[in-house]
Design an enzyme around this catalytic site. Structure first.
Site, PDB file in Angstrom:
ATOM      1  N   HIS A  24      63.251 -40.242 -38.227  1.00 51.41           N
ATOM      2  CA  HIS A  24      64.657 -40.557 -37.897  1.00 51.41           C
ATOM      3  C   HIS A  24      65.418 -40.885 -39.182  1.00 51.41           C
ATOM      4  O   HIS A  24      66.028 -41.954 -39.290  1.00 51.41           O
ATOM      5  CB  HIS A  24      64.755 -41.750 -36.936  1.00 51.41           C
ATOM      6  CG  HIS A  24      64.627 -41.375 -35.489  1.00 51.41           C
ATOM      7  ND1 HIS A  24      64.624 -42.307 -34.482  1.00 51.41           N
ATOM      8  CD2 HIS A  24      64.534 -40.181 -34.877  1.00 51.41           C
ATOM      9  CE1 HIS A  24      64.516 -41.705 -33.321  1.00 51.41           C
ATOM     10  NE2 HIS A  24      64.445 -40.412 -33.525  1.00 51.41           N
ATOM     11  N   HIS A  80      62.162 -32.613 -23.781  1.00 53.02           N
ATOM     12  CA  HIS A  80      63.116 -33.326 -24.650  1.00 53.02           C
ATOM     13  C   HIS A  80      63.464 -32.419 -25.815  1.00 53.02           C
ATOM     14  O   HIS A  80      62.591 -31.726 -26.345  1.00 53.02           O
ATOM     15  CB  HIS A  80      62.433 -34.618 -25.128  1.00 53.02           C
ATOM     16  CG  HIS A  80      63.233 -35.464 -26.060  1.00 53.02           C
ATOM     17  ND1 HIS A  80      64.608 -35.607 -25.986  1.00 53.02           N
ATOM     18  CD2 HIS A  80      62.845 -36.283 -27.096  1.00 53.02           C
ATOM     19  CE1 HIS A  80      65.015 -36.448 -26.925  1.00 53.02           C
ATOM     20  NE2 HIS A  80      63.970 -36.855 -27.607  1.00 53.02           N
ATOM     21  N   GLU A  82      64.968 -33.297 -28.880  1.00 53.49           N
ATOM     22  CA  GLU A  82      65.078 -33.788 -30.262  1.00 53.49           C
ATOM     23  C   GLU A  82      64.224 -32.888 -31.159  1.00 53.49           C
ATOM     24  O   GLU A  82      63.152 -32.419 -30.744  1.00 53.49           O
ATOM     25  CB  GLU A  82      64.641 -35.260 -30.346  1.00 53.49           C
ATOM     26  CG  GLU A  82      65.111 -35.900 -31.644  1.00 53.49           C
ATOM     27  CD  GLU A  82      65.006 -37.418 -31.675  1.00 53.49           C
ATOM     28  OE1 GLU A  82      64.562 -38.038 -30.682  1.00 53.49           O
ATOM     29  OE2 GLU A  82      65.396 -37.991 -32.713  1.00 53.49           O
ATOM     30  N   ASP A  84      62.054 -33.007 -33.366  1.00 55.51           N
ATOM     31  CA  ASP A  84      60.608 -33.169 -33.566  1.00 55.51           C
ATOM     32  C   ASP A  84      59.811 -32.485 -32.463  1.00 55.51           C
ATOM     33  O   ASP A  84      58.623 -32.194 -32.624  1.00 55.51           O
ATOM     34  CB  ASP A  84      60.207 -34.651 -33.697  1.00 55.51           C
ATOM     35  CG  ASP A  84      60.750 -35.544 -32.607  1.00 55.51           C
ATOM     36  OD1 ASP A  84      61.847 -35.268 -32.096  1.00 55.51           O
ATOM     37  OD2 ASP A  84      60.083 -36.539 -32.265  1.00 55.51           O
ATOM     38  N   HIS A 147      64.674 -41.233 -24.315  1.00 55.47           N
ATOM     39  CA  HIS A 147      65.746 -42.004 -24.900  1.00 55.47           C
ATOM     40  C   HIS A 147      66.997 -41.192 -25.196  1.00 55.47           C
ATOM     41  O   HIS A 147      67.931 -41.707 -25.841  1.00 55.47           O
ATOM     42  CB  HIS A 147      65.245 -42.679 -26.178  1.00 55.47           C
ATOM     43  CG  HIS A 147      64.896 -41.694 -27.286  1.00 55.47           C
ATOM     44  ND1 HIS A 147      65.368 -41.855 -28.575  1.00 55.47           N
ATOM     45  CD2 HIS A 147      64.172 -40.549 -27.309  1.00 55.47           C
ATOM     46  CE1 HIS A 147      64.938 -40.887 -29.348  1.00 55.47           C
ATOM     47  NE2 HIS A 147      64.204 -40.071 -28.604  1.00 55.47           N
ATOM     48  N   TYR A 194      56.611 -48.476 -31.954  1.00 56.62           N
ATOM     49  CA  TYR A 194      57.316 -47.285 -31.467  1.00 56.62           C
ATOM     50  C   TYR A 194      58.360 -47.684 -30.426  1.00 56.62           C
ATOM     51  O   TYR A 194      59.522 -47.271 -30.487  1.00 56.62           O
ATOM     52  CB  TYR A 194      56.295 -46.314 -30.859  1.00 56.62           C
ATOM     53  CG  TYR A 194      56.892 -45.016 -30.409  1.00 56.62           C
ATOM     54  CD1 TYR A 194      56.900 -43.913 -31.250  1.00 56.62           C
ATOM     55  CD2 TYR A 194      57.463 -44.889 -29.155  1.00 56.62           C
ATOM     56  CE1 TYR A 194      57.471 -42.724 -30.843  1.00 56.62           C
ATOM     57  CE2 TYR A 194      58.030 -43.710 -28.744  1.00 56.62           C
ATOM     58  CZ  TYR A 194      58.025 -42.620 -29.592  1.00 56.62           C
ATOM     59  OH  TYR A 194      58.602 -41.454 -29.188  1.00 56.62           O
ATOM     60  N   HIS A 227      53.754 -38.012 -28.832  1.00 54.18           N
ATOM     61  CA  HIS A 227      53.413 -38.593 -30.137  1.00 54.18           C
ATOM     62  C   HIS A 227      52.170 -39.466 -29.964  1.00 54.18           C
ATOM     63  O   HIS A 227      52.112 -40.310 -29.061  1.00 54.18           O
ATOM     64  CB  HIS A 227      54.526 -39.492 -30.658  1.00 54.18           C
ATOM     65  CG  HIS A 227      55.812 -38.790 -30.983  1.00 54.18           C
ATOM     66  ND1 HIS A 227      55.915 -37.847 -31.980  1.00 54.18           N
ATOM     67  CD2 HIS A 227      57.053 -38.896 -30.437  1.00 54.18           C
ATOM     68  CE1 HIS A 227      57.166 -37.415 -32.037  1.00 54.18           C
ATOM     69  NE2 HIS A 227      57.874 -38.031 -31.108  1.00 54.18           N
TER      70      HIS A 227
HETATM   71 FE1  FEO Z   1      63.155 -38.293 -29.198  1.00 53.77          FE
HETATM   72 FE2  FEO Z   1      60.010 -37.664 -30.414  1.00 53.77          FE
HETATM   73  O1  FEO Z   1      61.832 -37.393 -30.150  1.00 53.77           O
END
Ligand code: FEO
Length: 395
Positions: A24, A80, A82, A84, A147, A194, A227
């Protein structure tokens, strides 16, 4: 890492980013690296769940190819968007022309904005939507703002696996796959870190959503996040921790966070700590210039007290504590007690500034602040001790 079987017909095909340290941007210091997990379910139809970050496509495709030719993938689930998890999206769209893609409507819109491509076959789904892959049915559970607005979980009742994407994740690079294969204390600490750095502001949404998911009475043998390690032995424990963190359940402990120029503010911090210690309350001191805010966020997650200090410089708080206060505002901590302190030369400023930020953020009840000019004398240090004592008693 190569592909790894997690159950019959279910494989982990993600990658490990051993050396990622700034996640991030610079927000999250990932001292144990990062993994981008992806899962493949081999059934009458082949299902790919979540992708990996840009730059890891080759390893990702090699992992998939060890199980199935990528062009044979029938279903791609995007929990999701994002980057990553979606960086490999253009590659997968190109290599899997016959696949049908599933995600929320927000995911569809976001993916197009990010990458300017869309698969021929996309279906937007939400809670209650399900798809069939043969023996397996995949249920979707949208979890907006957990999130991001596009976020969702996927659940395979056949495998009894909840694919939770960012939920229940940890930034923990490992050549192991499951929770019971690594040091549990470290794993829980990374899960906490996390949560504190990714999900802290969304506690009330998470509490409601967790409650709704528990009412669904899903049989969950594994929680497979995108993750870190897969939860299989400690599923009830991590669910319990999430309920506690989301509810902002606090312990009687205190974080003292400060930045100092000539050690006057630091001397105050140590005397306040002595006062707290005299009451038998746990507390830790963090010189913000020497500590990662990633770790401080984890400590703050269940700390009832937050004490912030700064020397005044040019009528303002010092710059590193200023950056921390900006970060703290975004955490939306609730139900805490706070105290501000600091030193100044000829005109104050830092203490008032910090007080203002904490008051605007809400969620923290402030005790009267303390300031000293130049350096604290014996009487002022004694006052710091007493203030620390009183603050500890007030928790
Ligand atoms: Fe919200 Fe692991 O990305």
């Amino acid at each position: 890492m190569s592909a790894f079987k997690i159950k019959d017909g279910a494989y982990a095909v993600g990658v490990v980013d051993w050396n990622e340290r700034d996640f991030h941007g610079s927000v999250y210091r990932t001292r144990k690296g990062v993994t981008y997990n992806s899962y493949l379910l081999k059934d009458e139809k082949t299902v790919l769940i979540d992708l990996v970050r840009t730059g890891f496509e080759k390893e990702f495709l090699d992992n998939i190819s060890s199980i199935v030719e990528p062009s044979k993938i029938d279903i791609v689930i995007i929990n999701h968007i994002e980057p990553d998890h979606s960086g490999a999206f253009p590659t997968i769209v190109k290599l899997c022309p016959n696949a049908k893609f599933y995600g929320t409507q927000k995911a569809k819109e976001g993916l197009f904005k990010y990458y300017g491509v869309m698969p021929q076959n996309w279906e937007s789904v939400k809670s209650g939507s399900k798809i069939n892959a043969g023996k397996r049915t995949i249920d979707f559970i949208d979890v907006p703002m957990l999130h991001w607005p596009d976020s969702m979980f996927s659940y395979s009742a056949y495998d009894k696996i909840l694919f939770s994407n960012d939920g229940f994740g940890q930034h923990y690079a490992s050549n192991k796959i499951f929770d019971d294969e690594v040091d549990l204390a470290i794993l829980f600490e990374e899960a906490k870190k996390y949560y504190a750095n990714i999900l802290f502001p969304f506690g009330s949404i998470l509490s409601a959503k967790l409650g709704a998911i528990l009412k669904m009475n899903l049989e969950i043998e594994m929680i497979a996040p995108s993750h870190g390690l897969i939860w299989r032995k400690y599923v009830p424990e991590i669910l319990e921790k999430y309920a506690s963190w989301a509810g902002q359940v606090c312990q009687n402990k205190i974080a003292i966070i400060y930045e100092t120029m000539w050690q006057s503010t630091e001397k105050m911090a140590r005397k306040i700590l002595e006062g707290i210690t005299s009451q038998g309350i746990e507390a830790e001191i963090f010189d913000i210039a020497k500590n990662d805010r990633t770790d401080i966020a984890a400590y703050l997650l269940d700390a009832k007290g937050i004490i912030v200090g700064s020397s005044t410089h040019d009528n303002e708080m010092l710059p590193v504590i200023a950056a921390f206060m900006q970060f703290f505002k975004g955490l939306k901590a609730k139900g805490r007690k706070g105290l501000v302190f600091g030193s100044y030369g000829w005109a104050g400023g830092a203490v008032k500034e910090i007080e203002g930020i904490i008051q605007n953020a809400g969620g923290v009840e402030l005790a009267p602040s303390i300031s000293v000019q130049f350096a604290p004398n014996a009487e002022e240090l004694d006052n710091c001790f007493k203030v620390g004592q009183a603050f500890a008693k007030s928790l």
